[in-house]
Write an enzyme that holds these catalytic residues in place. Structure first.
Site, PDB file in Angstrom:
ATOM      1  N   TRP A 251       0.840  -1.246   0.041  1.00  0.00           N
ATOM      2  CA  TRP A 251      -0.083   0.117  -0.093  1.00  0.00           C
ATOM      3  C   TRP A 251       0.865   1.392   0.024  1.00  0.00           C
ATOM      4  O   TRP A 251       0.311   2.452  -0.449  1.00  0.00           O
ATOM      5  CB  TRP A 251      -0.771   0.290   1.119  1.00  0.00           C
ATOM      6  N   ASP A 252       2.157   1.168   0.380  1.00  0.00           N
ATOM      7  CA  ASP A 252       2.879   2.253   0.264  1.00  0.00           C
ATOM      8  C   ASP A 252       3.011   3.326  -1.019  1.00  0.00           C
ATOM      9  O   ASP A 252       3.061   4.229  -0.821  1.00  0.00           O
ATOM     10  CB  ASP A 252       4.590   1.625   0.230  1.00  0.00           C
TER      11      ASP A 252
ATOM     12  N   LYS B 179       3.084   0.941  16.386  1.00  0.00           N
ATOM     13  CA  LYS B 179       4.157   0.622  15.541  1.00  0.00           C
ATOM     14  C   LYS B 179       4.231   2.042  14.449  1.00  0.00           C
ATOM     15  O   LYS B 179       5.515   2.476  14.395  1.00  0.00           O
ATOM     16  CB  LYS B 179       4.133  -0.514  14.518  1.00  0.00           C
ATOM     17  N   GLN B 180       3.012   2.320  14.031  1.00  0.00           N
ATOM     18  CA  GLN B 180       3.213   3.655  13.038  1.00  0.00           C
ATOM     19  C   GLN B 180       2.027   4.419  13.195  1.00  0.00           C
ATOM     20  O   GLN B 180       0.818   3.955  13.900  1.00  0.00           O
ATOM     21  CB  GLN B 180       3.394   3.043  11.718  1.00  0.00           C
TER      22      GLN B 180
ATOM     23  N   GLU C 241       0.819  -2.605  12.749  1.00  0.00           N
ATOM     24  CA  GLU C 241       0.988  -4.119  12.630  1.00  0.00           C
ATOM     25  C   GLU C 241       1.453  -4.865  14.058  1.00  0.00           C
ATOM     26  O   GLU C 241       1.182  -5.935  14.116  1.00  0.00           O
ATOM     27  CB  GLU C 241       2.046  -4.530  11.809  1.00  0.00           C
TER      28      GLU C 241
END
Ligand code: BGC
Length: 729
Positions: free
Chosen positions: A326-327, A582-583, A468
């Protein structure tokens, strides 16, 4: 000065990092920034975009071809290599303005001083071509041999990928012709060498490759220069005979000559920079980091094809299986949309072409519609394994759920198609397959949601958000909001087709039998639960029950690490039961749907989630930077901007997930850096169909300028402390 990246000494420990940092490429292939005499042990490789192979049941990954640039010098029978002989001086340099890699090394030897200067480029003008100019200068007379040719021993993570690799000579060319294991893709690497000094040339070949040995009775103070031309073709190029294609190509390049090939390549770079450069005044560190990020976006753009897209680690190797995540849609597409619309179209077409794979994945799980691959390769089938991380403690593969549960991927794809259609104002994006993609993604979500009777709403259960570390959660705010957007977009898209493209609409409805689904989607959309800010605190809960997880600090969690490579997520990872994420997750939702939330809500959530975010993914800092700009805290954003923009310059990134190597370049961070400069600091946005600005420069910056293309017209934008201007060029 701000176009040059360089290293002024040789550090063995940096060989792998520098391979990434000094990468050159052209969207078709990437050549790692290793020295000419390096081999697979130093991760030397020429990585091809979109050519995949699986060998011995291991992970499918992109293919690295035999290294046609290999060159090493022998003096009086002794090999001169940075690996074996300590150098007196060594410089490695990348001119990012022209995509030119240079190395200069000086050795003090028993034959006196010996200098090697080698420059090379992966042509932007001809995607199949790489060229190198390699010069040696001797202080004293000596007997020297330049060994140069094609090294067959390629670096692989899950190889070897060639069932056969033959070498040979044809006219004055040498070649390697290899056939991949799984799909029998034919790959040709041809090399032609030119030099105009007296030498005795012999050709040797063996298991390691095919080489020319150029023996020179070298005289002092004369520069001996060879010019190497290397052409790479595969049967995926659809041009028929790869051997003929590569041999013709390399012969023609040699006829044109090194300087002219370089000029055509450099001209292409200058054209690219004209529109894509972002200049800023007052901050040299930020300038080089930002340009360097744009350089990376340029060398990975698949301009030559719509059969592949951009891999998560670009063309720096086989990490992450050379797969597309998806980046691309969420972090890279904006740069191309605004500066290189044809590449943006190719990225979208790739998703159209892989729709069948997404359908297969959905039906494999018992759903309808299109569930795009978490790790996508050429067919759109998922390359992500069920066991994507290896536990460092037991050595056992860990069951991960990225592939099964990161359903937001289909919403990301639908989002990107719609963005592209809107930004380019081009209905053909929808007509030529984009609409079908959006509708099928919506249909997938329709088949995924659950009706919660006691709450009178649809919910989305058992997913992984962008964070994640928390697997299999319910009602991840980001996912639910993205699914809502997909439903909304699908309805808008169907309406548009029905109004303006009646025939196409009827055809599509019949083809995918969608009429009933339109009503279904409309109904579900109205009752889909999207987590909202808490009335008292303003915080949006990342997923059901997130607030009940252990609220500890990042340092506390770090203090629990037993092995530096251990995985923080999964069933027993150190972050899994905590609030450490994580993000960017909620933050990404606030950024993408900024108009739905007030500045106060954005600020509260930024302050809440920022200390709880590990930024364990390179996709994370840019999102915090973007939202920081929106809440008028561009100084907070500035630090995250620098982190994003310089990730591949500093090499400060995670190299392992469990015991799996995940190093390489970070295209999403490069795309994120561009987004922060343009959308964050310049505040570029579209208002009633017009380009508009909300400038908020970091303190240090006195000026920011950049180009863009909007609806076919080219524009320049300039922001100073006092004003922002946009004009047509
Ligand atoms: C991130 C994903 C990303 C992938 C590839 C992972 O570490 O969590 O969001 O898509 O890397 O860049």
């Amino acid at each position: 000065m701000s176009w040059i990246v360089e290293e002024k000494c040789f550090d063995r420990d940096k060989i792998i990092d520098n391979g990434n940092k000094y990468l050159t490429g052209n969207g078709y292939m990437g050549f790692r920034g290793t020295m000419e005499e390096f081999t697979k042990s130093e991760f030397t490789c020429c990585n091809l975009a979109g050519v995949y192979d699986r060998c011995d049941g291991k992970w499918r990954e992109t293919v690295n071809v035999p290294n046609g640039m290999f060159t090493v010098l022998f003096c009086e029978g002794k090999e001169l290599s940075l690996l074996t002989t300590e150098s007196a001086e060594h410089i490695q340099k990348l001119d990012i303005k022209h995509g030119l890699h240079t190395r200069k090394t000086l050795w003090h030897t028993s034959c006196g001083e010996i200098n090697i200067t080698a420059e090379r480029f992966v042509s932007l003008d001809n995607v199949h071509l790489m060229c190198m100019k390699y010069s040696v200068h001797f202080e004293k007379a000596c007997n020297a041999v330049i060994k140069t040719g094609i090294d067959k021993n390629v670096w692989d993570i899950n190889g070897p990928h060639f069932e056969s690799c033959e070498t040979g000579t044809a006219c004055k060319l040498i070649y390697a012709h290899a056939v991949t294991d799984e799909l029998k893709i034919s790959t040709a690497v041809f090399e032609k060498l030119l030099f105009d000094f007296e030498a005795n040339e012999t050709i040797t070949s063996g298991d390691d490759g095919i080489y020319r040995n150029i023996e020179i009775n070298a005289l002092p103070n004369i520069e001996y220069t060879i010019y190497k031309f290397v052409s790479v073709y595969t049967s995926n190029d659809g041009l028929g005979d790869v051997i003929a294609a590569a041999s013709n190509d390399v012969s023609q390049a040699a006829d044109v000559g090194y300087d002219k090939c370089y000029d055509s390549h450099a001209k292409r770079w200058e054209e690219r920079w004209k529109i894509s450069d972002v200049t800023l005044e007052g901050d040299d560190d930020a300038q080089i980091a930002l340009r360097y990020s744009i350089y990376h976006l340029q060398i990975i753009a698949p301009r030559h094809t719509d059969r592949t897209s951009i891999a998560a680690r670009g063309l720096s190797g086989q990490t992450y299986k050379g797969a597309i995540f998806w980046d691309t849609e969420m972090f890279l597409l904006p740069f191309y949309l605004y500066t290189d619309p044809e590449t943006a179209r190719n990225l979208i077409k790739y998703r159209v072409k892989t729709l069948e794979g997404a359908r297969r994945k959905a039906s494999g799980y018992g759903f309808r519609g299109a569930f795009y691959a978490w790790e996508s390769q050429e067919t759109g089938d998922d390359a992500c394994s069920d066991y994507n991380v290896t536990d460092v403690f037991t050595g056992r593969p860990m069951r991960t759920y990225f592939k099964d549960k990161q359903i937001h991927i289909s919403a990301d794809v639908a989002y990107a198609v719609w963005e592209t259609y809107e930004f380019l104002a081009d209905d053909s994006i929808l007509i030529d397959g984009g609409a079908e993609v959006i509708l099928e993604c919506a249909r997938f979500f329709y088949s995924y949601v659950y009706y919660k009777e006691d709450k009178h709403r649809y919910e989305i259960l058992d997913v992984i958000g962008t964070d994640e570390y928390h697997e299999r959660v319910n009602n991840n705010a980001f996912t639910n909001r993205m699914v809502y957007h997909t439903f909304d977009t699908a309805l808008k898209c169907a309406k548009l087709l029905e109004c303006y493209y009646k025939d196409e609409f009827v055809k599509l409805m019949d083809k995918i039998n969608f009429r009933d689904d339109l009503d279904n989607i409309s109904r579900v959309k109205e009752k889909l639960y999207v987590p909202q800010p808490d009335e008292a605190t303003g915080i949006i809960e990342q997923f059901d029950g997130y607030f009940q997880r252990e609220d500890c600090t990042l340092d506390q969690v770090r203090g629990r690490i037993l092995d530096s490579k251990e995985y923080w997520g999964g069933a027993s990872g150190i972050a899994a039961d905590t609030m450490i994420i994580k993000q960017a997750d909620v933050m990404l939702m606030l950024y993408l749907f900024g108009n739905d939330y007030s500045e106060v809500i954005k600020q509260k959530n930024w302050l809440y989630y920022e200390p709880r975010t590990e930024h364990g993914s390179s996709l994370s800092p840019c999102i915090y930077a973007l939202v920081a700009c929106e809440i008028g805290s561009q100084q907070w954003g500035y630090d995250y901007f620098l982190k994003t923009a310089s990730i591949d310059l500093t090499g400060k990134s995670k190299q392992f997930a469990g015991s799996i190597y995940i190093g390489g370049t970070h295209p999403a961070a490069s795309g994120g850096a561009w987004m922060v400069a343009v959308f964050g600091f310049a505040g570029l946005h579209i208002e009633n169909g017009e380009l508009a600005l909300s400038p908020r420069l970091p303190e240090k910056w006195s000026k920011l300028s950049f180009g863009l293309i909007y609806k076919g017209e080219k524009y320049m934008v300039e922001i100073t402390k006092s004003e922002g201007r946009i004009w047509k060029i």
